[in-house]
Design a protein around this motif. Structure first.
Motif, PDB file in Angstrom:
ATOM      1  N   ALA A   1       0.880  -1.166   0.000  1.00  0.00           N
ATOM      2  CA  ALA A   1       0.000   0.000   0.000  1.00  0.00           C
ATOM      3  C   ALA A   1       0.916   1.214   0.000  1.00  0.00           C
ATOM      4  N   SER A   2       0.667   2.164  -0.884  1.00  0.00           N
ATOM      5  CA  SER A   2       1.611   3.263  -1.009  1.00  0.00           C
ATOM      6  C   SER A   2       0.957   4.544  -1.498  1.00  0.00           C
ATOM      7  N   THR A   3       1.611   5.637  -1.138  1.00  0.00           N
ATOM      8  CA  THR A   3       1.317   6.971  -1.647  1.00  0.00           C
ATOM      9  C   THR A   3       2.664   7.577  -2.047  1.00  0.00           C
ATOM     10  N   PRO A   4       2.688   8.795  -2.590  1.00  0.00           N
ATOM     11  CA  PRO A   4       3.992   9.408  -2.897  1.00  0.00           C
ATOM     12  C   PRO A   4       4.868   9.631  -1.661  1.00  0.00           C
ATOM     13  N   ALA A   5       4.307   9.559  -0.450  1.00  0.00           N
ATOM     14  CA  ALA A   5       5.082   9.828   0.758  1.00  0.00           C
ATOM     15  C   ALA A   5       5.324   8.604   1.631  1.00  0.00           C
ATOM     16  N   PHE A   6       4.508   7.552   1.493  1.00  0.00           N
ATOM     17  CA  PHE A   6       4.611   6.419   2.416  1.00  0.00           C
ATOM     18  C   PHE A   6       4.465   5.097   1.673  1.00  0.00           C
ATOM     19  N   THR A   7       5.143   4.089   2.215  1.00  0.00           N
ATOM     20  CA  THR A   7       5.077   2.733   1.668  1.00  0.00           C
ATOM     21  C   THR A   7       4.920   1.744   2.809  1.00  0.00           C
ATOM     22  N   ARG A   8       3.978   0.828   2.662  1.00  0.00           N
ATOM     23  CA  ARG A   8       3.838  -0.265   3.625  1.00  0.00           C
ATOM     24  C   ARG A   8       3.816  -1.569   2.853  1.00  0.00           C
ATOM     25  N   LEU A   9       4.796  -2.414   3.121  1.00  0.00           N
ATOM     26  CA  LEU A   9       4.836  -3.761   2.572  1.00  0.00           C
ATOM     27  C   LEU A   9       4.488  -4.735   3.674  1.00  0.00           C
ATOM     28  N   PHE A  10       3.723  -5.778   3.319  1.00  0.00           N
ATOM     29  CA  PHE A  10       3.221  -6.701   4.335  1.00  0.00           C
ATOM     30  C   PHE A  10       3.273  -8.118   3.792  1.00  0.00           C
ATOM     31  N   PHE A  11       3.905  -9.004   4.528  1.00  0.00           N
ATOM     32  CA  PHE A  11       4.051 -10.398   4.114  1.00  0.00           C
ATOM     33  C   PHE A  11       2.976 -11.261   4.769  1.00  0.00           C
ATOM     34  N   HIS A  12       2.391 -12.176   3.966  1.00  0.00           N
ATOM     35  CA  HIS A  12       1.359 -13.061   4.499  1.00  0.00           C
ATOM     36  C   HIS A  12       1.281 -14.317   3.642  1.00  0.00           C
ATOM     37  N   ARG A  13       0.761 -15.386   4.242  1.00  0.00           N
ATOM     38  CA  ARG A  13       0.605 -16.643   3.506  1.00  0.00           C
ATOM     39  C   ARG A  13      -0.468 -16.551   2.424  1.00  0.00           C
ATOM     40  N   ARG A  14      -1.457 -15.698   2.651  1.00  0.00           N
ATOM     41  CA  ARG A  14      -2.606 -15.645   1.750  1.00  0.00           C
ATOM     42  C   ARG A  14      -2.573 -14.387   0.887  1.00  0.00           C
ATOM     43  N   ARG A  15      -3.315 -14.444  -0.200  1.00  0.00           N
ATOM     44  CA  ARG A  15      -3.375 -13.315  -1.121  1.00  0.00           C
ATOM     45  C   ARG A  15      -4.604 -12.441  -0.898  1.00  0.00           C
TER      46      ARG A  15
ATOM     47  N   MET B   1      -3.294  -6.706   7.406  1.00  0.00           N
ATOM     48  CA  MET B   1      -2.502  -5.516   7.078  1.00  0.00           C
ATOM     49  C   MET B   1      -3.124  -4.255   7.661  1.00  0.00           C
ATOM     50  N   ASN B   2      -4.462  -4.253   7.740  1.00  0.00           N
ATOM     51  CA  ASN B   2      -5.236  -3.221   8.454  1.00  0.00           C
ATOM     52  C   ASN B   2      -5.120  -1.831   7.834  1.00  0.00           C
ATOM     53  N   ILE B   3      -5.158  -1.780   6.516  1.00  0.00           N
ATOM     54  CA  ILE B   3      -5.259  -0.480   5.840  1.00  0.00           C
ATOM     55  C   ILE B   3      -6.588  -0.371   5.111  1.00  0.00           C
ATOM     56  N   LEU B   4      -6.956  -1.379   4.342  1.00  0.00           N
ATOM     57  CA  LEU B   4      -8.237  -1.342   3.632  1.00  0.00           C
ATOM     58  C   LEU B   4      -9.451  -1.395   4.556  1.00  0.00           C
TER      59      LEU B   4
ATOM     60  N   GLY C   1       8.962 -11.572   6.881  1.00  0.00           N
ATOM     61  CA  GLY C   1       8.305 -10.456   7.554  1.00  0.00           C
ATOM     62  C   GLY C   1       9.275  -9.328   7.840  1.00  0.00           C
ATOM     63  N   HIS C   2      10.495  -9.670   8.267  1.00  0.00           N
ATOM     64  CA  HIS C   2      11.522  -8.647   8.506  1.00  0.00           C
ATOM     65  C   HIS C   2      11.867  -7.910   7.213  1.00  0.00           C
ATOM     66  N   PHE C   3      11.940  -8.673   6.113  1.00  0.00           N
ATOM     67  CA  PHE C   3      12.212  -8.054   4.816  1.00  0.00           C
ATOM     68  C   PHE C   3      11.142  -7.026   4.472  1.00  0.00           C
ATOM     69  N   ALA C   4       9.879  -7.383   4.643  1.00  0.00           N
ATOM     70  CA  ALA C   4       8.784  -6.466   4.329  1.00  0.00           C
ATOM     71  C   ALA C   4       8.837  -5.221   5.203  1.00  0.00           C
ATOM     72  N   ASP C   5       9.096  -5.388   6.502  1.00  0.00           N
ATOM     73  CA  ASP C   5       9.116  -4.241   7.421  1.00  0.00           C
ATOM     74  C   ASP C   5      10.283  -3.305   7.123  1.00  0.00           C
ATOM     75  N   LEU C   6      11.461  -3.877   6.893  1.00  0.00           N
ATOM     76  CA  LEU C   6      12.634  -3.036   6.645  1.00  0.00           C
ATOM     77  C   LEU C   6      12.562  -2.367   5.279  1.00  0.00           C
ATOM     78  N   ARG C   7      12.002  -3.050   4.277  1.00  0.00           N
ATOM     79  CA  ARG C   7      11.821  -2.394   2.985  1.00  0.00           C
ATOM     80  C   ARG C   7      10.787  -1.283   3.077  1.00  0.00           C
ATOM     81  N   SER C   8       9.779  -1.443   3.932  1.00  0.00           N
ATOM     82  CA  SER C   8       8.823  -0.352   4.166  1.00  0.00           C
ATOM     83  C   SER C   8       9.552   0.865   4.713  1.00  0.00           C
ATOM     84  N   TYR C   9      10.458   0.631   5.631  1.00  0.00           N
ATOM     85  CA  TYR C   9      11.234   1.719   6.249  1.00  0.00           C
ATOM     86  C   TYR C   9      12.136   2.392   5.214  1.00  0.00           C
ATOM     87  N   LEU C  10      12.876   1.593   4.439  1.00  0.00           N
ATOM     88  CA  LEU C  10      13.818   2.162   3.475  1.00  0.00           C
ATOM     89  C   LEU C  10      13.101   2.909   2.353  1.00  0.00           C
TER      90      LEU C  10
END
Length: 470
Positions: free
Chosen positions: A247-261, A269-272, A433-442
């Motif tokens: 989920a992203s905008t020009p200012a923020f990015t949130r990546l979230f890892f999960h077993r399901r699509r 993920m708790n955005i929608l 999960g760590h990959f998704a969180d740290l890539r969200s940060y970067l």
């Protein structure tokens, strides 16, 4: 040899006609099957969701939405170059004197200096790790009580890596997508200190664990944004396909890892859930279950699907080159609206233009004919979806805040594919999960102009970068 009777001739003719009809039916079915298989062979990254890497060496020339430019290749007139500039205070100055006069051979030690040209060489000195020793002193009072100095938080063990070293580890591992083993090897060779795979994992895990407040703030900002891009992509983990949601905008990015699509992951993920802005996405059905949000569909996906229909139409009508195709008419109308929107990005497209192009789309859908077989069913489903979701596809024309495509969301998760190509799949769900969180940060800090190493140094100092309150 006896001649067949009239009745036998009639029976033979009936049998032959029956067999002929069977062969005709089989031939028609085989033609449909061949058409379906040929359509699959024509599928590439330009008319489907296949990645360009799947096109193979004989891939078709890329089709772009961009119009040709009249500018010459390379730097344009007035463009400022990016050549490195000399510095005013170099670390070392070495003077190169002439040994003697090139004319008469005289000694020039006392001669007048009349000029000096400067050449500067930028290099990295030998890297040496800076070691700080913290001595925890214990003293015994005359009363017999022993008191010990406080141990600083950054020196919790006998040997520990500081925040800059930890930031470099994460930068190579999560920022440049080296594998865990190659990250440890690079650190050992660059800095001359032994680093194990386990150290890389421990540093990464600790940093990801400090992102709780950051992720909560980014999630809240995205949830309150007027327009958010959503997408998902497969991410192999533990030998099975999992999913990385974005989920992203020009200012923020949130990546979230999960077993399901689907909605299970979206709810987690708790955005929608509770989102009331406009969700930009492809036409995948689970997004539409969030009815509190408005929806805008990606036209880049639609253009690829329409191109597939057009390619099949032209391949099936070689005797009628240039024959009218409903998908081509829809595509042309969409591109006309896109061009009009791009010409004035801050204002809606003129209503007369929208009405005229919308009529063309509707007429094309009404006049559309479809082939038999699976490919025909796919084409009919596309036509029905365009008719049903017309407003969502054309929302960009009436609202300048809505983009024509969902490309920003695809760009957010592109790094995941690079990670898999360079270093393979994820071994554990925790690591993914760590990959998704740290890539969200970067990716979020990069959008705010914070260099990756600076952001990671803040994080490893247990003081992660946080967005300013607005």
């Amino acid at each position: 040899m006896t001649q067949p009777t009239y009745a036998e001739l009639v029976e033979l003719i009936v049998e032959m006609r029956t067999e002929l009809n069977i062969l005709r039916a089989e031939n028609a079915a085989l033609k449909v099957r061949v058409a379906d298989l040929e359509a699959r062979l024509r599928t590439n990254s330009q008319n489907s969701s296949k990645p360009p890497s799947a096109d193979g060496p004989g891939k078709a020339k890329t089709r772009s939405l961009r119009t040709p430019s009249t500018r010459k290749p390379g730097g344009q007139d007035g463009h400022r170059g990016q050549t490195s500039a000399q510095v005013a205070d170099p670390d070392v100055v070495i003077r190169h004197e002439p040994s003697c006069c090139t004319g008469c051979g005289s000694d020039l030690a006392d001669a007048t200096e009349v000029g000096c040209s400067r050449r500067q060489v930028f290099d990295i000195p030998p890297i040496k790790v800076h070691v700080t020793e913290h001595q925890i002193i214990s003293r015994r009072c005359h009363c017999g009580k022993t008191s010990t100095g406080d141990t600083p938080a950054q020196a919790g063990g006998p040997v520990q890596y500081g925040p800059v070293m930890c930031a470099v580890v994460i930068y190579l591992f999560m920022g440049q997508f080296l594998s865990k083993k190659r990250t440890a090897q690079a650190i050992s060779e660059l800095f001359g200190i032994p680093v194990s795979d386990g150290t890389v994992a421990a540093v990464t895990s600790r940093a990801a664990g400090d992102l709780g407040e950051f992720l909560a703030q980014v999630t809240a900002r995205l949830k309150s944004s007027p327009v958010v891009h959503f997408d998902e992509t497969g991410l192999r983990c533990e030998g099975r396909n999992h999913w990385l949601h974005s989920a992203s905008t020009p200012a923020f990015t949130r990546l979230f890892f999960h077993r399901r699509r689907g909605t299970e992951a979206m709810a987690k993920m708790n955005i929608l859930p509770g989102f009331t802005g406009t969700a930009v996405h492809d036409a995948w059905a689970p997004y539409d279950t969030y009815t509190a949000a408005r929806h805008a569909l990606c036209n880049a996906h639609l253009l690829r699907e329409l191109q597939a229909v057009t390619d099949h139409h032209h391949a099936s009508n070689t005797d009628l080159p240039g024959a009218w195709c409903w998908a081509q008419q829809v595509r042309d109308a969409l591109l006309t609206l896109h061009k009009a929107a791009a010409a004035h990005p801050d204002t809606p497209v003129d209503q007369a233009v929208i009405a005229a192009e919308t009529v063309k789309i509707r007429h094309a859908l009404l006049a559309a004919t479809h082939p038999d077989g699976a490919i025909g069913r796919k084409h009919r489903a596309l036509a029905r979806r365009i008719h049903r979701r017309e407003v969502d596809y054309l929302k960009f024309a009436s609202d300048p805040a809505i983009p024509f495509t969902n490309n920003p969301a695809e760009q957010e998760i592109r790094m995941t594919k690079i990670r898999q190509k360079i270093s393979g799949t994820m071994r554990t769900e925790k690591g993914a999960g760590h990959f998704a969180d740290l890539r969200s940060y970067l990716q979020t800090t990069a959008k705010h102009g914070v260099p990756a190493l600076a952001a990671l140094t803040q994080l490893t100092s247990r003081n992660p970068w946080l967005p300013a309150h607005t």
